[in-house]
Every structure is written in structure tokens, then in C-alpha cells.
Design a protein around this motif. Sequence first.
Motif, PDB file in Angstrom:
ATOM      1  N   ALA A 250       0.844  -1.191   0.000  1.00 24.25           N
ATOM      2  CA  ALA A 250       0.000   0.000   0.000  1.00 24.25           C
ATOM      3  C   ALA A 250       0.882   1.245   0.000  1.00 24.25           C
ATOM      4  O   ALA A 250       1.811   1.356   0.785  1.00 24.25           O
ATOM      5  CB  ALA A 250      -0.885   0.000   1.240  1.00 24.25           C
TER       6      ALA A 250
ATOM      7  N   CYS B 199       1.089   5.362  -2.468  1.00 18.48           N
ATOM      8  CA  CYS B 199       0.527   6.081  -3.618  1.00 18.48           C
ATOM      9  C   CYS B 199       0.621   5.248  -4.892  1.00 18.48           C
ATOM     10  O   CYS B 199      -0.295   5.219  -5.703  1.00 18.48           O
ATOM     11  CB  CYS B 199       1.253   7.395  -3.853  1.00 18.48           C
TER      12      CYS B 199
ATOM     13  N   PHE C  76       0.574  -3.487   3.382  1.00 17.83           N
ATOM     14  CA  PHE C  76       1.456  -2.357   3.671  1.00 17.83           C
ATOM     15  C   PHE C  76       2.837  -2.751   4.206  1.00 17.83           C
ATOM     16  O   PHE C  76       3.861  -2.273   3.758  1.00 17.83           O
ATOM     17  CB  PHE C  76       0.729  -1.453   4.681  1.00 17.83           C
TER      18      PHE C  76
ATOM     19  N   GLY D 289       6.832   2.883  -0.391  1.00 15.41           N
ATOM     20  CA  GLY D 289       6.997   4.280  -0.001  1.00 15.41           C
ATOM     21  C   GLY D 289       7.892   4.406   1.215  1.00 15.41           C
ATOM     22  O   GLY D 289       8.398   3.406   1.739  1.00 15.41           O
TER      23      GLY D 289
ATOM     24  N   GLY E 130       6.923   5.486   4.171  1.00 13.78           N
ATOM     25  CA  GLY E 130       6.202   4.939   5.322  1.00 13.78           C
ATOM     26  C   GLY E 130       6.362   3.432   5.348  1.00 13.78           C
ATOM     27  O   GLY E 130       6.698   2.839   6.376  1.00 13.78           O
TER      28      GLY E 130
ATOM     29  N   TYR F 159       3.573  10.073   4.591  1.00 14.28           N
ATOM     30  CA  TYR F 159       2.516   9.164   4.136  1.00 14.28           C
ATOM     31  C   TYR F 159       1.609   9.976   3.231  1.00 14.28           C
ATOM     32  O   TYR F 159       0.677  10.617   3.698  1.00 14.28           O
ATOM     33  CB  TYR F 159       1.721   8.617   5.319  1.00 14.28           C
ATOM     34  N   MET F 160       1.869   9.974   1.963  1.00 16.90           N
ATOM     35  CA  MET F 160       1.154  10.865   1.062  1.00 16.90           C
ATOM     36  C   MET F 160      -0.214  10.311   0.692  1.00 16.90           C
ATOM     37  O   MET F 160      -1.187  11.044   0.602  1.00 16.90           O
ATOM     38  CB  MET F 160       1.977  11.107  -0.206  1.00 16.90           C
TER      39      MET F 160
HETATM   40  C1  LIG Z   1      -1.580  -1.879   7.849  1.00 18.56           C
HETATM   41  C2  LIG Z   1      -2.041  -0.656   7.141  1.00 18.56           C
HETATM   42  N1  LIG Z   1      -2.101   0.504   7.793  1.00 18.56           N
HETATM   43  C3  LIG Z   1      -2.494   1.599   7.177  1.00 18.56           C
HETATM   44  C4  LIG Z   1      -2.829   1.540   5.855  1.00 18.56           C
HETATM   45  C5  LIG Z   1      -3.282   2.803   5.143  1.00 18.56           C
HETATM   46  N2  LIG Z   1      -2.306   3.310   4.259  1.00 18.56           N
HETATM   47  C6  LIG Z   1      -2.295   3.019   2.962  1.00 18.56           C
HETATM   48  S1  LIG Z   1      -1.093   3.778   2.125  1.00 18.56           S
HETATM   49  C7  LIG Z   1      -0.575   4.546   3.503  1.00 18.56           C
HETATM   50  C8  LIG Z   1       0.526   5.547   3.465  1.00 18.56           C
HETATM   51  C9  LIG Z   1       1.697   5.101   2.691  1.00 18.56           C
HETATM   52  O1  LIG Z   1       2.736   5.981   2.887  1.00 18.56           O
HETATM   53  P1  LIG Z   1       4.121   5.709   2.165  1.00 18.56           P
HETATM   54  O2  LIG Z   1       4.552   4.339   2.398  1.00 18.56           O
HETATM   55  O3  LIG Z   1       5.047   6.776   2.555  1.00 18.56           O
HETATM   56  O4  LIG Z   1       3.763   5.827   0.641  1.00 18.56           O
HETATM   57  P2  LIG Z   1       3.199   7.096  -0.111  1.00 18.56           P
HETATM   58  O5  LIG Z   1       1.740   6.979  -0.140  1.00 18.56           O
HETATM   59  O6  LIG Z   1       3.660   8.286   0.609  1.00 18.56           O
HETATM   60  O7  LIG Z   1       3.753   7.030  -1.466  1.00 18.56           O
HETATM   61  C10 LIG Z   1      -1.321   4.178   4.592  1.00 18.56           C
HETATM   62  C11 LIG Z   1      -1.117   4.726   5.944  1.00 18.56           C
HETATM   63  C12 LIG Z   1      -2.787   0.299   5.207  1.00 18.56           C
HETATM   64  N3  LIG Z   1      -3.090   0.185   3.908  1.00 18.56           N
HETATM   65  N4  LIG Z   1      -2.385  -0.783   5.854  1.00 18.56           N
END
Ligand SMILES: Cc1ncc(C[n+]2csc(CCOP(=O)(O)OP(=O)(O)O)c2C)c(N)n1
Lengths: 601, 301
Positions: B55, B57, B79, B108, B110, B140-141
Motif C-alpha cells: 500500500a 501512492c 502495507f 513508499g 512509510g 505518508y502521502m
Molecule cells: C496496515 C495498514 N495501515 C495503514 C494503511 C493505510 N495506508 C495506505 S497507504 C498509507 C501511506 C503510505 O505511505 P508511504 O509508504 O510513505 O507511501 P506514499 O503513499 O507516501 O507514497 C497508509 C497509511 C494500510 N493500507 N495498511
Amino acid sequence: MAVKKRSDLGVIYEFKTWRDITPMNTSAGTMLHNKTGSWRTIKPVFENKTPACQNSCPAGNDIEGWIKLLQQGEYEKAYWHLKREEPFPSVLGRVCFRFCEEACNRIPFDDCVGISALERFIGDRDASLVPHPDLPEYNGKSMAVVGSGPAGMSAAYFGRLLGFRVAIFEKLQVMGGVLRVGIPEYRLPRDIIAAEFEGLAAMGIELRPGTAIGKDISLEELTGRYDYIFLATGAHGSRKLDIDGEDESRRIMSGLEMLRKVSLGEDVACGKKVAVIGGGNTAIDVARTALRMGSAVTVIYRRSEDEMPANPEEVLEAREEGARFRFLAAPERIELNDDGSIKKLICCEMELAPADESGRIRPAKKDGALFDVETDSILTSIGEVPILDYLKGIAGNEKDVVAVDGTLMVNTGGNGKIFAGGDIIDIQRTVVNAVASGKKAAIAIDCDYRSADFGDVLKEISIGNGSALSFSRYMNWNPETPQNIHMVVDSEKIVYDYFEKAPRVMQKTGDAETRKNSFNAYRETFTEDEAQQEASRCMHCGRCIECDNCLIFCPDMSVLPEGDGQFGYEFDYDYCKGCGICFTECPRHAITMVSEEEGDK
Amino acid sequence: MERTTQRMIEIPRDVMTGEELWQPGVLSCQGCGGSLAMKLALKGLGRRTVIVLPACCMSIIVGAYPYSTSQVPLLHVPFETAAAGASGVRAALDIRGEEDVVVMAWAGDGGTFDIGLQALSGAAERNEDILYVCYDNEAYMNTGIQRSGATPAGAWTTTTPDKAVKEESKKDIERIMLSHDIPYMATASVAYPADIYAKFKKIRSIKGTKFIHILSPCPPGWQIDSADSIKVSRMATQSNVFPIYEVENGKYTINVYPEKEVTVKEYMKTQGRFRYITDDAVNAAQEWTDRKWEKLKGMLK
Ligand SMILES: Cc1ncc(C[n+]2csc(CCOP(=O)(O)OP(=O)(O)O)c2C)c(N)n1
Ligand SMILES: Cc1cc2nc3c(=O)[nH]c(=O)nc-3n(C[C@H](O)[C@H](O)[C@H](O)COP(=O)(O)OP(=O)(O)OC[C@H]3O[C@@H](n4cnc5c(N)ncnc54)[C@H](O)[C@@H]3O)c2cc1C
Ligand code: SF4
Ligand code: SF4
Ligand code: SF4
Ligand SMILES: [Mg+2]
């Protein structure tokens, strides 16, 4: 559209029923149905523009255009491309004061591109007499050019390219005006000028040396014989010092006359010591010519060095060759011996008064601060004035120059269509400005012949924000890539991060000792390697060179190279989101963003 | 010291104009660094690649099932499981004898610095033959700009709102990864595409765990004009905030020595997210940056 179709690049799956869908979500199919172009509010377009160098060249020389051809090794093409806007590269590549280089966008980065050296390389290399590739049929009208200096040469050249039958009338037995009888041979070898005239003759232009208008043929007669007249008789009278003793001695001569005599191979004796009065280019040429004839030279100028109108590089070279300078001094009177030779020149020290309303600093005499200068002869170069006797009774003139309107036409009260340019009108007195005025007059004459409105034409063909005109645009010789010639790409628009610093290549220049002993040219034309190396420093401001930056940086894969080996790219507006990255990352500002709604910029 | 401008290593024209494995129609915002990073990475990797995507963007950008913009197989995973998922795909491919296929986990910041770190550390410790890419947009975009371990000190996010900007510095993920003694670790930035291309081409021939950390600007998250996203990323490197280097079997190489030098303050000034930073925090960030840069240069010896 020559662009590769999307379907060639990727596979488009169509999902008709759920059965077509794979049971696991590994990648299949594309997102091509999602036309992200609809998100856009502004869009990029490819649009070449005017580089800062071209904007500053009075003749509108398309420098980037021929540098690109030079880099491809297409020297002959570069030569003819260059001559579309600036007809005499071997000449201007030697004597031009290089307004283009002063404006070159490379300056804030390292050093300007050596444009004039490259121009000279192209001119010298392909000064061929192969038939001019752009020569049209005659249009049935004729044009007489009076004076064979650069203004006349240019008007004749462009006039012929517009279809006029042209003849150049020249008072002297030699053609070229100041190029031939002013600028000394060590700066501009005579065979270079001769080659330019051979080229003009090969275009079918009639050359009539030894024919003075107003003497051999009257101007009235000429207007009867030709549909159009272009006057370019230059400034060949010299201002006088207006001091006691000036008229009594043959040892006092105008510098211009001295240069003319030397150029024509006539005898000139200056003596051991020479005083040159003046601070312009003529003064420097006079001084350096006298040095070459073995005299010791002192240049006397009434302001300080900073105010000197002469080209600083030439002042430096004159110094290296041994010329001495006496600034803030002006001749007061001359005392003669009984035989007419000079006993002494008495000068007065000057001081600079604060700038007057016109902004020019006025020198003022310091009371009683007189001093003597020992000298055998005095050469005056304090200003040249046109000699316009032949115009008497035909047109008026104001303050020593010929009055012209915006189309360079002389008001003759209906007695013939006479235009004027070069040093006899009120413009900056340089070779390139003379060439520019010849180009402008030729276009104005053509507009008159075709009954086109010159003002409307100007709007179409003026380059950037300067006064230069594009002859190519006037002729509809349009480049492949759309070009907005009115928009200038200056240094603020260049992304310097994409360029590497590189030292400028200089032309080999003879040292002062050998220089001052001969009238031979002392600067060498670039070798091919040198030219290539220097040309590679050009950043091609405002002109796409297929560097691929836009293609590489587009996050939406929306820049597509033209197919079939064609130059350039197209935007895929189905998907381009209008982010503007291609616009900011084009190193040379060849992309413009336009609003989707109004289509404006 | 050798200085490098952007296009020292060219991307061959036929590569740029050839097969496009990352097709348009993507759901990224205007000026997204992530989409660009993926496009360039796939140029270097070529078709024999499998993407494992947790998970983030990018899992939205690629398109919703059953559509996908990717022209190579792509597996969505939870994720925190990018590295574990990639290890599994690797094992499966090895069993099938498809050892030449590169398995690329693409997560990502995060998913890498925070929630996926445990799985990543495990895979690196086992030296799994995978490529792990962190495209770092420094928050976390996807869920609306929340602070992550990669968010720089002084930055605004929705969880460090208004003047309560983040106080902690960015986590040193490179050092964490290097402490696993993996054969290849590199940083990269979308401002230097030829460098990305070269690195992704290179990793094809390296066995074991490869880690590439790519700075990927996010115009809405960084509060910059989409047109400036490359320029701002370039300034990150010009200011040494994000140096571009690689470590191959312990040997350090700095790949980009920018000609132009920029201060951290100048870099921060280009972005709305640093609007509330105090002068003291700017100075601290400059010191932090200088210290890290000196340390990096020290590693060259
Ligand atoms: C276990 C879990 N927690 C929360 C989420 C919600 N979630 C999906 S994407 C995301 C943020 C991702 O951030 P990052 O890894 O920095 O990638 P970006 O979107 O910034 O490219 C979150 C919190 C999820 N999908 N699974
Ligand atoms: C010594 C000197 C050095 C210079 N150096 C430079 C330089 O390095 N770079 C630069 O850019 N500029 C230089 N200039 C300025 C530049 O040369 C002039 O601005 C330019 O030559 C003007 O061109 P023109 O065609 O108007 O006139 P000219 O070049 O003066 O040509 C006019 C011609 O008309 C002829 N003529 C005059 N009356 C008649 C008539 N009645 N009938 C027929 N023909 C006639 C003259 O004989 C002459 O040949 C220099 C000028 C001088 C005097
Ligand atoms: S770099 Fe080239 S195109 Fe740009 S101003 Fe200089 S000479 Fe002209
Ligand atoms: S970079 Fe791509 S998406 Fe952005 S404006 Fe240019 S063509 Fe459009
Ligand atoms: S980025 Fe390069 S290829 Fe694209 S328009 Fe500008 S000069 Fe041409
Ligand atoms: Mg993130």
C-alpha cells in the motif's frame, strides 16, 4: 500524425466480461482508457524562440541556426544559412564590434561563445563562388545603390535576393567603402573584400567603380534611370580642430585621409613622431597604421580612457604595439617653422565636469595648464561627417545627416524614390548597423514595389525586442520547428544546471612585436577542431536540439519523438496533465506553456 | 574532486523511445516524482521484472484492478509486507528456474522506514536476491500527508500541523541497510535520471539484496508547483540534503558532485511545507546536512 501510436508501444487488453479477468491481480491491461489530458488547465507547446545573441545583433544574424549546422559539419549549409540574415561573414567575422557576444547567455556562466570567430571560420571556409542557392528571377524593377560600403553592399545583396536588378555606383576606383579605404589591411585583408564583391557580381549585381554621383552622373539622372535609389555614401569628410596653425601646414592631415592614402598605396610620410588627436576607432586605426610605418605615436584624447568610444580590445592592442596615450588633453595651437614643418603642438590639460543634462561628461580646459608636445606630424580623427553636396536641391538634411522616415525613405517631394542608410543617416556608425540599414531599405523598397504596408510587415518580421529584421521571415523561409521570433530567451530562462563549464577557444593572435612590423593580418581563422570545440559551447538558447530532456522527465509518458527520422517531438495531449516539468526542465526554453482556455501565454 | 553535471551518463535514445513498460493514463498527481521514478527504473530493468507493491501512492497510481498501467507482472501486497512478499515471489521464480527475473519490491517511505522495516530487515539479513526500492516522498502521502520517519525536521504535515512542525531529523535508512552488509545500496533522485537508469541496469547483475532509495518529490505534499518538482529535487542534491551515492560491497562512490552549490535554507525556501520553520531549525538542518556530507566523504577513503 507521424507519432508512434500508443498501441505499438503497449498492449491494450479489453475486458468484455468478468471471465476475461485473471483470477489474480497481477498486471494485465493498461490504463490507457484513462485520458488524463482532461485534468490539464495549461498545456505545453514546442516553440523555438530568439536567442539573446540574435536579439542583440543589429542585422538579426541567426547565430544559433548556423552554429547548429556547423556542429553537424555542414559547413556549406551553415554558410548559406548565415548569409540569409548577414551577408558578409568573412568581413563581419573580423571587424564587427560583436554586440551578440556581449549579450550571449553564456556570460553569467563562464564566458561568451566566440561568435565572431566562428562566423569568420564559416565565411572563410565556404566563401565559394558556387551559384547563390536563393537567387530569384528578376522582378522587372531596378535599383541603383550609391556608395559601395557595407550599407550599399547589403542593400544590393538583399535587393537582388528580392528580384531587383541592381547596380552599385562607387566614386573611388576601389569598391568597399571604409572596409577598403578606412579599416587597415592588418584587420581586414583586401582579398576578403574582393571575394565579397566577386560574390555580389556573381549574383548579377553590376559594379560601377570610378563613378561619382553628383559629378559623373547627377542624382536626377540616376532617378530617371532607376526605379529605386539607395544612398550610402558614408561619412568621408573630417571635422577640423579649429585651432591656430591648422591650415598652414601639410604636416597636419585628417587621419581618414591618411588611412585612405595608405590603403590606396599612395605616399604618406608621417615623420618620426606622430600625434593622433581623437579617441574613436578611427584614431586607433590611424595610430596603429602610423606605428606600422615606423613612427612613434601619441594619442591625445580630451576625456579619460573610460569615456573613449574606441573598442577597448583595439585600444589594448594599440598599447601593446607601443602607442602612448595622453588622456585629458586637447590641442590648443600649433606653432610652425618657416618651412611649414611643426615646431610644437601646444596642448591644454582638461578636467571632466559633472555630466550635463544630456548625460555626457563635458571636458573643460584647466586654466593655464598648457604643455608642449613634440611631433613631426598631426593626424586628426575627431569625427567624420557625410559629404552630401550631390543632394542639394533634391532633399534637405538635418545636422550633417540625411533625414529619412521610418522606412529609410528620403523626402524628395515626389522626385523619385530615394532611400538612405549607413553612416549618412542618424544611426550608430558601425559596419553591422550599416548592413542592417541596407537590409531594412531593401525590404522597404520591396514593400513599396508590392504596395505592402511596411508597418504591418515590421510586426511580422522584427526579431525579439530589438530593431533587427528577419529577412528569412520576410521571404517565408520558415524553419521546420515553429518559431516565435518575437520572444527572447535571455539568461534567466536558461537552466544552467544542464551545462558544463568550458574555457573559450581564442583565435591565435600574433604578438605585438611581429604585429607592429607589418600590415599582414595577425589573427588566425579557427582550424576545424578549434571551431568545433568553440561551437560546442553554444547552449542553443530557445531552440530545440533534441536533447531528450522533456522526453526523459515527463512523468506521464506524454512526449513522443517524431517518427520516420523527422526532427523533434509531439506532445500526447490525451495524457499530458500539464504539470509543466518539461517546460521548466528544457535547458534552453524551447517549450512554452499556454492556457487551455484562452490559448494565451 | 570530480564534478558532474546532470547528463554525464546519457540514457540511450532507443531506450527512451523504445518499449514503454509504464504506460500513460496513470493516476498520479501532476508532476509526481514517483511515477517518473518508476518509468525510469523500468527503463533500466527491462521486461524480465516482477513488481511487488505494498500500500502506497503507487498502488493507486498504477490503476485499479482489473486494469494496470504496468506492462510487467505486478503483485499488490499489504502495507508492511513488501520485502516478505518479494522474498516469496523470488522463491517461486527460483523453483520455476526463472532466476534472471528481477523481483522488485517498491515501497513508499512509510512502508520502508516505518511499518515495513521489520520485513525488510529480515530479508536483508537473509540476503534475499531481491531489489528493494524505497521511493521517498517524505511522508505518508497516499493517506493525506502524515509524518513518517523519513519526513525531514522542520516540515509541516497533517500530523505535525501548523507551527508544530516535525522536530526529529530524518531517519538514516542508508546506515540501517548498510549494517546488514548487503551487496548493493544506493541513493538516487528523479532529478538525475541518467543515474537512476544506470543503477537499475547495474543491479541486474548483482546477486543478493539490493536497496535503492529514490528521492521522489510530491507537489501537493511538499507544497510546490508541479512544474518545479525536478528543480526542487535537484536542489536537494545541490544542497547535500540528499547526496547521490552508492555502496557496492562496502565500497563508496559519490555519483553526483553538483556544479552549483545551494544552502539548505535556499532549498527549504522553495517549499511550502517548510513555511513555519524557525531560523534555529534551519541552522540545525544545515549543520546536520554538513555533518552527514563530511561523514559520507570520509567513507570514500
Ligand atoms: C496496515 C495498514 N495501515 C495503514 C494503511 C493505510 N495506508 C495506505 S497507504 C498509507 C501511506 C503510505 O505511505 P508511504 O509508504 O510513505 O507511501 P506514499 O503513499 O507516501 O507514497 C497508509 C497509511 C494500510 N493500507 N495498511
Ligand atoms: C577608420 C575607421 C575604422 C572603422 N572600424 C570599424 C570597425 O572595426 N567595426 C565597425 O563595425 N565599424 C567600423 N567603422 C565604422 C564603419 O566602417 C562605418 O560605419 C561603415 O563603413 C559605414 O558604411 P557605409 O556603407 O554607410 O559607408 P562607407 O563604408 O563609408 O561607404 C561609402 C562609400 O560611398 C562612396 N561615395 C561617397 N560619395 C559618393 C558619391 N557621390 N558617389 C558615389 N560613391 C560615393 C565612398 O567612396 C565610399 O566608398 C570604422 C570607421 C572608420 C572610419
Ligand atoms: S549560448 Fe549560443 S544561442 Fe545562447 S546566446 Fe550564446 S551564442 Fe547565442
Ligand atoms: S512533463 Fe509531460 S505531463 Fe507534464 S506538461 Fe510536459 S508533457 Fe505534459
Ligand atoms: S528539453 Fe530538449 S528535447 Fe525537449 S524541447 Fe527542450 S531542447 Fe528540445
Ligand atoms: Mg511517502
